[in-house]
Write a protein that holds these residues in place. Structure first.
Motif, PDB file in Angstrom:
ATOM      1  N   GLN A   1       9.022  -4.985   8.226  1.00  0.00           N
ATOM      2  CA  GLN A   1       8.867  -4.962   6.775  1.00  0.00           C
ATOM      3  C   GLN A   1       7.511  -4.374   6.394  1.00  0.00           C
ATOM      4  OE1 GLN A   1       9.124  -8.802   4.954  1.00  0.00           O
ATOM      5  NE2 GLN A   1       9.366  -7.987   2.903  1.00  0.00           N
ATOM      6  N   ILE A   2       6.467  -4.733   7.122  1.00  0.00           N
ATOM      7  CA  ILE A   2       5.134  -4.190   6.851  1.00  0.00           C
ATOM      8  C   ILE A   2       5.129  -2.681   7.080  1.00  0.00           C
ATOM      9  CG2 ILE A   2       2.761  -4.138   7.738  1.00  0.00           C
ATOM     10  CD1 ILE A   2       3.032  -7.162   8.180  1.00  0.00           C
ATOM     11  N   GLU A   3       5.793  -2.223   8.139  1.00  0.00           N
ATOM     12  CA  GLU A   3       5.857  -0.789   8.414  1.00  0.00           C
ATOM     13  C   GLU A   3       6.604  -0.057   7.309  1.00  0.00           C
ATOM     14  OE1 GLU A   3       7.599  -0.507  12.267  1.00  0.00           O
ATOM     15  OE2 GLU A   3       5.772  -1.157  13.283  1.00  0.00           O
ATOM     16  N   ARG A   4       7.700  -0.639   6.811  1.00  0.00           N
ATOM     17  CA  ARG A   4       8.445  -0.008   5.722  1.00  0.00           C
ATOM     18  C   ARG A   4       7.598   0.095   4.463  1.00  0.00           C
ATOM     19  NH1 ARG A   4      12.841  -3.756   5.558  1.00  0.00           N
ATOM     20  NH2 ARG A   4      13.224  -3.962   7.761  1.00  0.00           N
ATOM     21  N   VAL A   5       6.850  -0.958   4.152  1.00  0.00           N
ATOM     22  CA  VAL A   5       6.000  -0.964   2.959  1.00  0.00           C
ATOM     23  C   VAL A   5       4.898   0.077   3.100  1.00  0.00           C
ATOM     24  CG1 VAL A   5       4.318  -2.341   1.681  1.00  0.00           C
ATOM     25  CG2 VAL A   5       6.514  -3.332   2.297  1.00  0.00           C
ATOM     26  N   SER A   6       4.295   0.178   4.294  1.00  0.00           N
ATOM     27  CA  SER A   6       3.213   1.143   4.479  1.00  0.00           C
ATOM     28  C   SER A   6       3.733   2.573   4.361  1.00  0.00           C
ATOM     29  CB  SER A   6       2.523   0.930   5.826  1.00  0.00           C
ATOM     30  OG  SER A   6       3.397   1.230   6.891  1.00  0.00           O
ATOM     31  N   VAL A   7       4.954   2.824   4.832  1.00  0.00           N
ATOM     32  CA  VAL A   7       5.533   4.164   4.695  1.00  0.00           C
ATOM     33  C   VAL A   7       5.755   4.481   3.223  1.00  0.00           C
ATOM     34  CG1 VAL A   7       7.626   5.515   5.130  1.00  0.00           C
ATOM     35  CG2 VAL A   7       6.574   4.236   6.977  1.00  0.00           C
ATOM     36  N   LYS A   8       6.230   3.499   2.456  1.00  0.00           N
ATOM     37  CA  LYS A   8       6.439   3.715   1.019  1.00  0.00           C
ATOM     38  C   LYS A   8       5.116   3.963   0.324  1.00  0.00           C
ATOM     39  CE  LYS A   8      10.687   1.059   0.448  1.00  0.00           C
ATOM     40  NZ  LYS A   8      11.296  -0.125  -0.182  1.00  0.00           N
ATOM     41  N   GLN A   9       4.071   3.212   0.695  1.00  0.00           N
ATOM     42  CA  GLN A   9       2.767   3.398   0.067  1.00  0.00           C
ATOM     43  C   GLN A   9       2.196   4.774   0.388  1.00  0.00           C
ATOM     44  OE1 GLN A   9       0.506   0.075   1.481  1.00  0.00           O
ATOM     45  NE2 GLN A   9       1.165  -1.260  -0.182  1.00  0.00           N
ATOM     46  N   LYS A  10       2.383   5.244   1.616  1.00  0.00           N
ATOM     47  CA  LYS A  10       1.901   6.571   1.985  1.00  0.00           C
ATOM     48  C   LYS A  10       2.617   7.643   1.173  1.00  0.00           C
ATOM     49  CE  LYS A  10       0.592   5.499   6.736  1.00  0.00           C
ATOM     50  NZ  LYS A  10       0.932   5.706   8.142  1.00  0.00           N
ATOM     51  N   SER A  11       3.925   7.496   1.016  1.00  0.00           N
ATOM     52  CA  SER A  11       4.677   8.505   0.279  1.00  0.00           C
ATOM     53  C   SER A  11       4.285   8.512  -1.196  1.00  0.00           C
ATOM     54  CB  SER A  11       6.186   8.289   0.436  1.00  0.00           C
ATOM     55  OG  SER A  11       6.566   7.075  -0.168  1.00  0.00           O
ATOM     56  N   THR A  12       4.021   7.345  -1.786  1.00  0.00           N
ATOM     57  CA  THR A  12       3.607   7.322  -3.187  1.00  0.00           C
ATOM     58  C   THR A  12       2.192   7.844  -3.332  1.00  0.00           C
ATOM     59  OG1 THR A  12       2.913   5.018  -2.983  1.00  0.00           O
ATOM     60  CG2 THR A  12       5.131   5.422  -3.849  1.00  0.00           C
ATOM     61  N   ALA A  13       1.341   7.626  -2.341  1.00  0.00           N
ATOM     62  CA  ALA A  13      -0.022   8.155  -2.398  1.00  0.00           C
ATOM     63  C   ALA A  13       0.002   9.676  -2.351  1.00  0.00           C
ATOM     64  CB  ALA A  13      -0.853   7.603  -1.249  1.00  0.00           C
TER      65      ALA A  13
END
Length: 102
Positions: A56-68
């Protein structure tokens, strides 16, 4: 197999019955067995929860990177044509000329 030697003495032990192996144990052995089984299950559950949390943490970090990455993009041309103020356009043009001069 024909070539395997057969034992000459009879092996004695508890006979296999249709009852479960827990019923053939003493009460103390059953209690220790169930404690060990419960602690092993708790360990397996905690490992599974930790893996799920890490995913779940990895999925959230991928989403944050894409939004950044998306936020770093410059506004589209339609923004500059319709919604940008004159001062913003002037600053943009002057900054581009200043960068070209260097």
């Amino acid at each position: 197999m024909c070539s395997t030697p057969k034992p000459r003495t009879k092996i004695t032990g508890k006979s296999a019955s249709s009852a479960s192996f827990l019923s053939s144990m003493s009460a103390e052995s059953r209690r220790r067995f169930t404690e060990q089984a419960n602690s092993a299950q708790v360990r397996r559950d905690s490992i599974k929860m930790a893996k799920n949390k890490q995913k779940q943490i990895e999925r959230v970090s991928v989403k944050q990177k894409s939004t950044a990455i998306e936020t770093k993009k410059s506004p589209p041309l339609s923004y500059w044509l319709l919604e940008a103020s004159l001062t913003e356009i002037a600053k943009r043009l002057l900054l581009k000329k200043a960068k070209v001069n260097y």
